[in-house]
Write a protein that holds these residues in place. Sequence first.
Motif, mmCIF file in Angstrom:
data_model
loop_
_atom_site.group_PDB
_atom_site.id
_atom_site.type_symbol
_atom_site.label_atom_id
_atom_site.label_comp_id
_atom_site.label_asym_id
_atom_site.label_seq_id
_atom_site.Cartn_x
_atom_site.Cartn_y
_atom_site.Cartn_z
ATOM 1 N N VAL A 68 0.835 -1.205 0.000
ATOM 2 C CA VAL A 68 0.000 0.000 0.000
ATOM 3 C C VAL A 68 0.867 1.251 0.000
ATOM 4 N N ALA A 69 1.853 1.313 0.910
ATOM 5 C CA ALA A 69 2.700 2.498 1.024
ATOM 6 C C ALA A 69 3.530 2.720 -0.237
ATOM 7 N N ALA A 70 4.130 1.652 -0.768
ATOM 8 C CA ALA A 70 4.961 1.777 -1.963
ATOM 9 C C ALA A 70 4.119 2.139 -3.187
ATOM 10 N N SER A 71 2.898 1.636 -3.260
ATOM 11 C CA SER A 71 2.023 1.961 -4.393
ATOM 12 C C SER A 71 1.600 3.428 -4.338
ATOM 13 N N SER A 184 16.250 -2.678 2.055
ATOM 14 C CA SER A 184 14.821 -2.340 2.096
ATOM 15 C C SER A 184 14.521 -1.127 1.229
ATOM 16 N N ALA A 185 15.386 -0.110 1.309
ATOM 17 C CA ALA A 185 15.213 1.081 0.473
ATOM 18 C C ALA A 185 15.337 0.723 -0.996
ATOM 19 N N GLY A 186 16.266 -0.181 -1.316
ATOM 20 C CA GLY A 186 16.437 -0.620 -2.702
ATOM 21 C C GLY A 186 15.226 -1.368 -3.222
ATOM 22 N N VAL A 187 14.657 -2.233 -2.391
ATOM 23 C CA VAL A 187 13.449 -2.977 -2.780
ATOM 24 C C VAL A 187 12.286 -2.018 -3.010
ATOM 25 N N THR A 188 12.128 -1.053 -2.117
ATOM 26 C CA THR A 188 11.059 -0.062 -2.260
ATOM 27 C C THR A 188 11.216 0.716 -3.556
ATOM 28 N N VAL A 192 8.645 0.736 -6.776
ATOM 29 C CA VAL A 192 8.064 2.015 -7.201
ATOM 30 C C VAL A 192 8.323 2.256 -8.688
ATOM 31 N N LEU A 193 9.559 2.078 -9.130
ATOM 32 C CA LEU A 193 9.903 2.314 -10.534
ATOM 33 C C LEU A 193 9.216 1.305 -11.453
ATOM 34 N N ALA A 194 9.128 0.057 -11.022
ATOM 35 C CA ALA A 194 8.471 -0.966 -11.847
ATOM 36 C C ALA A 194 6.991 -0.645 -12.028
ATOM 37 N N LEU A 195 6.314 -0.262 -10.933
ATOM 38 C CA LEU A 195 4.892 0.070 -11.022
ATOM 39 C C LEU A 195 4.679 1.320 -11.874
ATOM 40 N N GLN A 196 5.530 2.324 -11.710
ATOM 41 C CA GLN A 196 5.426 3.536 -12.518
ATOM 42 C C GLN A 196 5.629 3.227 -13.997
ATOM 43 N N SER A 197 6.594 2.363 -14.302
ATOM 44 C CA SER A 197 6.868 2.006 -15.693
ATOM 45 C C SER A 197 5.663 1.326 -16.327
ATOM 46 N N ILE A 198 5.030 0.417 -15.578
ATOM 47 C CA ILE A 198 3.852 -0.292 -16.098
ATOM 48 C C ILE A 198 2.717 0.696 -16.374
ATOM 49 N N ILE A 199 2.464 1.587 -15.421
ATOM 50 C CA ILE A 199 1.363 2.543 -15.560
ATOM 51 C C ILE A 199 1.607 3.500 -16.726
ATOM 52 N N LEU A 200 2.778 4.136 -16.747
ATOM 53 C CA LEU A 200 3.046 5.180 -17.742
ATOM 54 C C LEU A 200 3.275 4.610 -19.140
ATOM 55 N N CYS A 201 3.948 3.469 -19.228
ATOM 56 C CA CYS A 201 4.121 2.839 -20.542
ATOM 57 C C CYS A 201 2.771 2.394 -21.095
#
Length: 295
Positions: A68-71, A184-188, A192-201
């Motif tokens: 939830v937080a990362a999304s 943990s910061a790297g996983v977050t 975040v970047l993977a979800l953004q890439s899916i949405i924007l692409c």
Amino acid sequence: MWIFITLFAAGCQSVRTAYQNTLARETGFLHATMSRSLYGLPLVSVYLVICWQLFGWVSVEKNLVFVVAASICAITQIMATYFMLRAFQAGSFALGTLLSKTEAVLAALIGLPLLHYTLTMGAWFGIAFGVLGAIVMSVKWNNIRQAHKDVSLLLGLASGLCFAITSVTSSIASHSLSGSLITSAGVTLWYVLALQSIILCGIQIYKSKDILAPFRHEFALSCKVGVLSSLGSIGWFTGFALVNPALVKTLGQIEIIGTLYYSKVRFSEKMTTQQWIGGAMIVISVILVVTSTIK
């Protein structure tokens, strides 16, 4: 440690924002916003593997708080970048960037009930002084009653709010994982970047009816934006995991130096005396925050 990490992130972001402004003028807001996530994801993936090897892995199974937080972090960062790029178009590169710096005090206010961090009086004064500097720099005092109708002002403040939410939620997501905070910061960041890439692409492909649309425009410039963004984000997300995000973002305002340079040299924008005074106040606020938190 967090101070050096933040300075590195601020330097990368200053250059990246200038490139992203150019990219937005050439390809539009959607591609410029998308490029920072899609073209930065490969480098962040390599970084995550390195963190895994050096610091160990973290537990991410069935972690609803993280998802939830990362999304929320991913979505608000998209909105923040979009609002900032729109502010560039409505006002100027310098004003758009500096108005988004109100995120520091907003991150402090949002983070109080959610992160349970405390700040010294000196840190609060420094944060407030920096926001005042952004106001001095951007508001047209001869037309103060119409300030609420200034599109660049509203877009900049909206960007600052979204960036503040991004900072706080990324910290929540990182701390919800068990294991090394660096990993943990790297996983977050990767999520975040993977979800953004899916949405924007997905949006770009849908609008253009071309599955290769994300790769057809200004590929070299998009790569520069992506690499610089990923380097900066690694610094930001690591800093958010280590200390109060409000402190990280306030120190990060040191990027104003790069902003003013690119505003004048790259985009040929002129700075008024009022804007220089506001910029100086922001730099002073950074010094106040850092000196009040170093023990």
